[in-house]
Design a protein around this motif. Structure first.
Motif, mmCIF file in Angstrom:
data_model
loop_
_atom_site.group_PDB
_atom_site.id
_atom_site.type_symbol
_atom_site.label_atom_id
_atom_site.label_comp_id
_atom_site.label_asym_id
_atom_site.label_seq_id
_atom_site.Cartn_x
_atom_site.Cartn_y
_atom_site.Cartn_z
ATOM 1 N N ARG A 299 0.830 -1.212 0.000
ATOM 2 C CA ARG A 299 0.000 0.000 0.000
ATOM 3 C C ARG A 299 0.860 1.256 0.000
ATOM 4 N NH1 ARG A 299 -3.391 -2.980 3.607
ATOM 5 N NH2 ARG A 299 -2.352 -2.029 5.381
ATOM 6 N N THR A 300 1.978 1.224 0.716
ATOM 7 C CA THR A 300 2.865 2.388 0.727
ATOM 8 C C THR A 300 3.456 2.622 -0.656
ATOM 9 O OG1 THR A 300 3.379 1.959 3.051
ATOM 10 C CG2 THR A 300 4.866 3.406 1.838
ATOM 11 N N ARG A 301 3.906 1.558 -1.300
ATOM 12 C CA ARG A 301 4.468 1.718 -2.644
ATOM 13 C C ARG A 301 3.406 2.182 -3.637
ATOM 14 N NH1 ARG A 301 7.960 -3.954 -2.773
ATOM 15 N NH2 ARG A 301 9.480 -3.358 -1.145
ATOM 16 N N ALA A 302 2.205 1.666 -3.524
ATOM 17 C CA ALA A 302 1.138 2.121 -4.424
ATOM 18 C C ALA A 302 0.830 3.594 -4.208
ATOM 19 C CB ALA A 302 -0.111 1.273 -4.205
ATOM 20 N N ILE A 304 2.970 5.849 -3.119
ATOM 21 C CA ILE A 304 4.096 6.615 -3.677
ATOM 22 C C ILE A 304 3.995 6.679 -5.202
ATOM 23 C CG2 ILE A 304 6.598 6.621 -3.963
ATOM 24 C CD1 ILE A 304 6.823 5.438 -1.173
ATOM 25 N N ALA A 305 3.669 5.536 -5.847
ATOM 26 C CA ALA A 305 3.543 5.535 -7.305
ATOM 27 C C ALA A 305 2.411 6.451 -7.765
ATOM 28 C CB ALA A 305 3.308 4.107 -7.802
ATOM 29 N N PHE A 306 1.305 6.434 -7.066
ATOM 30 C CA PHE A 306 0.196 7.321 -7.438
ATOM 31 C C PHE A 306 0.586 8.779 -7.270
ATOM 32 C CE2 PHE A 306 -3.568 9.766 -6.173
ATOM 33 C CZ PHE A 306 -4.363 9.586 -7.291
ATOM 34 N N THR A 307 1.322 9.098 -6.208
ATOM 35 C CA THR A 307 1.753 10.478 -5.992
ATOM 36 C C THR A 307 2.712 10.935 -7.088
ATOM 37 O OG1 THR A 307 1.518 10.141 -3.602
ATOM 38 C CG2 THR A 307 2.794 12.046 -4.335
ATOM 39 N N VAL A 308 3.652 10.051 -7.467
ATOM 40 C CA VAL A 308 4.600 10.394 -8.547
ATOM 41 C C VAL A 308 3.857 10.597 -9.868
ATOM 42 C CG1 VAL A 308 6.537 9.536 -9.902
ATOM 43 C CG2 VAL A 308 6.549 9.277 -7.422
ATOM 44 N N ALA A 309 2.890 9.726 -10.163
ATOM 45 C CA ALA A 309 2.118 9.878 -11.398
ATOM 46 C C ALA A 309 1.319 11.177 -11.391
ATOM 47 C CB ALA A 309 1.190 8.681 -11.584
ATOM 48 N N LEU A 310 0.762 11.531 -10.248
ATOM 49 C CA LEU A 310 0.003 12.776 -10.160
ATOM 50 C C LEU A 310 0.906 13.985 -10.354
ATOM 51 C CD1 LEU A 310 -2.729 14.098 -9.554
ATOM 52 C CD2 LEU A 310 -2.146 14.026 -7.132
ATOM 53 N N ILE A 311 2.108 13.934 -9.763
ATOM 54 C CA ILE A 311 3.053 15.054 -9.946
ATOM 55 C C ILE A 311 3.479 15.160 -11.401
ATOM 56 C CG2 ILE A 311 5.356 15.877 -9.327
ATOM 57 C CD1 ILE A 311 4.939 14.696 -6.566
#
Length: 374
Positions: A299-302, A304-311
């Motif tokens: 869940r933490t990695r997901a 982080i990946a969602f945050t990077v994609a949003l940025i």
């Protein structure tokens, strides 16, 4: 007519001590008195006081346990007879003794969070799996629900460790997961599991599964687990009158199909037998803890990946967005009254002469005219 005085009872702590000295569990003592284990738990904690015939039976049983304890207690040794006094002898001078060192008292060893979690899991997981099986009728779903509940407890361990009833915290989480409507969408829910071998157990389980989820949960908590009405209402997040109404309706539905279970004591015993007849095993505590930690990492990695994609999406939008306003182009409209365009024909002599003059001129244009004085 005067009412006879109530039978005196020992203090709550003394009641619990007498039961534990006689090696009786709360369930065994409740069966002998004719009440539920939750009622015995409330009597021993001092929350409620027995009345009427139950008080008489409870007091008589405690008196019997006290008499048995007194019989089993070792008799005091007789005091030695006094000996005739001897003549005092001169005491020798005491030799110097080495200075005694203070005795170190070992401090209680505090459990680590993992050890405390493993102890809680080993104590309550098998019973919770059997209780959840009564709610779902599916063995694998009951096991998975309890494991997910303990994984959530491990993620929130500081909160669960300070809770006054950690088992209740895990039980509520497991019941919520087991009765979630999303369970019906899972592929394995379409394949039924083999029913219990005993025909009576199979009929009782089918009767439970026909009840609405809220009524089924209330019945299992009150008549199966042995909680009292306020505790059942608190765990199901309902008022006490609503919980009592659900319990009565559930009992009526069960008694309508199985008249032999109209007595709550018989129903409690049959629910315990139904849950005990199924051999349901829970996973080992370390495996549950590792599974919870692995899910937390995923869940933490997901996240982080969602945050990077949003940025990245925000940066691309800022890069490609227009910096000024561009008015929209008006839609085209048909112009009327203009003659239709015809294909050109052969040039006339005048047009040919004009074209020759244009070709003879300089490519940069006609010569510049300069003013002259006349």
């Amino acid at each position: 007519m005067t009412r006879s005085p109530a039978t005196p009872l020992p203090p709550p702590k003394a009641r619990r001590r007498l039961r534990e000295t006689a090696a009786l569990t709360q369930t065994q003592l409740a069966d002998r008195v004719g009440v539920t284990p939750g009622t015995v738990r409330a009597w021993e904690s001092g929350r409620t006081t027995p009345r009427g015939r139950k008080r008489e039976a409870y007091a008589k049983l405690l008196k019997t346990l006290a008499e048995e304890e007194a019989v089993q207690a070792p008799e005091p040794e007789p005091e030695p007879e006094p000996q005739p006094e001897a003549k005092p002898q001169p005491e020798p001078e005491p030799e110097p003794q080495p200075r005694s060192q203070p005795v170190a008292v070992p401090e209680p060893v505090a459990l680590t969070p993992a050890q405390a979690f493993d102890a809680l899991y080993a104590f309550s997981a098998p019973a919770l799996v059997r209780q959840t099986f009564l709610l779902t009728g599916r063995r694998e779903q009951a096991r998975e629900s309890v494991e997910r509940a303990f994984q959530a407890a491990w993620e929130h361990w500081p909160e669960v460790a300070r809770d006054r009833d950690p088992v209740g915290w895990v039980r509520a989480t497991a019941y919520e997961y087991a009765l979630s409507p999303w369970q019906r969408l899972r592929p394995r829910h379409r394949h039924p599991e083999p029913p219990p071998a005993d025909p009576g157990d199979r009929t009782l389980l089918n009767t439970l599964l026909r009840l609405p989820p809220r009524h089924r949960r209330t019945l299992v908590l009150y008549d199966g687990v042995g909680l009292d009405l306020p505790e059942t209402a608190a765990e199901t997040e309902a008022s006490t009158p609503a919980t009592a109404n659900r319990l009565l309706r559930a009992r009526e539905a069960v008694a309508g199909r199985l008249p032999a279970l109209a007595d709550p004591q018989v129903l409690h015993r049959r629910l315990a037998e139904l849950a005990s007849n199924e051999r349901l095993r829970a996973a080992e505590p370390p495996a549950v803890r590792r599974g919870g930690e692995r899910r937390a990492r995923l869940r933490t990695r997901a996240a982080i990946a969602f945050t990077v994609a949003l940025i990245g999406t925000t940066a691309l939008t800022v890069r490609t967005a227009p910096t000024h306003y561009e008015p929209p182009v008006s839609p085209g409209q048909a112009v009327r009254g203009v003659p239709q365009r015809v294909a050109p024909g052969a040039l006339s002599d005048e047009e040919l002469e004009l074209r020759q003059k244009l070709r003879d001129q300089v490519q940069d244009g006609p010569e510049r005219l300069s003013p002259r004085l006349e």
